[in-house]
Design an enzyme around this catalytic site. Sequence first.
Site: not given
Ligand code: PAF
Length: 325
Positions: A195, A199, A277
């Site tokens: 993930k 990001n 973040e």
């Molecule tokens: O942080 C986000 O917005 C989501 O994790 C992602 C997958 C980039 C979709 O907008």
Amino acid sequence: MRDTPPKTVAIVGPGALGCLLATVLCRISGEKIWVLDHDSQRAALLQHSGLVLERDGQIEHFSIQATADPQRIGPVDLVLLCVKSPSLGQTLPSLLPLLTKNSLLLAWQNGIAHLPVLRREELSGAMGLAVTSLGAHLFGPGKVRFGGAGATSLGFLGEASPQARPALQGAAKLFRMAGLTVRVEADILPQVWNKLLINVGINALTAIYRCENGALLQKAEALGLLRAAVLEAASVAKAKGIAIAPDPVARTIAVCQATAGNISSMLQDVRAKRQTEIEAINGAVLEEALRLGIAAPVNAELFAAVKALEKGYLPVANKVFPVLL
Ligand code: PAF
């Protein structure tokens, strides 16, 4: 601890994900769900007006118990920690009244900066991580728009005691009863990094170009930066021995396509003039890269660009520049 679903749940942080989880759990067990919010005015508003879920144009209302006082909630079976990564350090000590040795805490933050913070904290109960691709967008206090279904993985941060394992299975059962797709992982770290790589490729670039996720694929310059940032982060993951899934660039592009109309969480933060973040995502990759002697110039560039955006609106106390830049 048991593998029956938890009976009492506290959701910490009524942001987009916290509100979405609260609404899906309210549907199956309303009276046992609490929302803990550091902001007492907003907690009072949520207690009074409840939560609103907008999904496929349909609006649903949910009554909720909300408070800013963790003592009012007392010990619960399951804590869903949904605050953003930068607020974690100041939130954790306030959770003590919620936790006993039988509680399970699940942390849902993006990035990897929360991992050392969670490891340092000595809290009662078991500590787990949740990695989700559920989409959610907050359009007012307690008002959340469903942004798309997605799988959720659960696992422990480090070694779990034999008693803690049934509690994680119980939490997975609860989410499945609420209609979520949930997997319990023996090792959650590869999911955390899979993930993270997505990001790394999407969030900062959408904030910099002020565009929806899908638009990154239409701009040659943005797409080049997306590829380079993801490949740098993948080299860091490999050097750390983390078994990430193959072809992270293709997976990131696939997420851009699947969420083409989404406003990423980082662009939402910049638009709302909140701390982003970036430190937990590109900043954390950069820090690991420097430690391992791996070049990560594109992550450095994205980090600096988002920090410059934050500098335009954040009070001085929030301008934390790591020593590495
Ligand atoms: O942080 C986000 O917005 C989501 O994790 C992602 C997958 C980039 C979709 O907008």
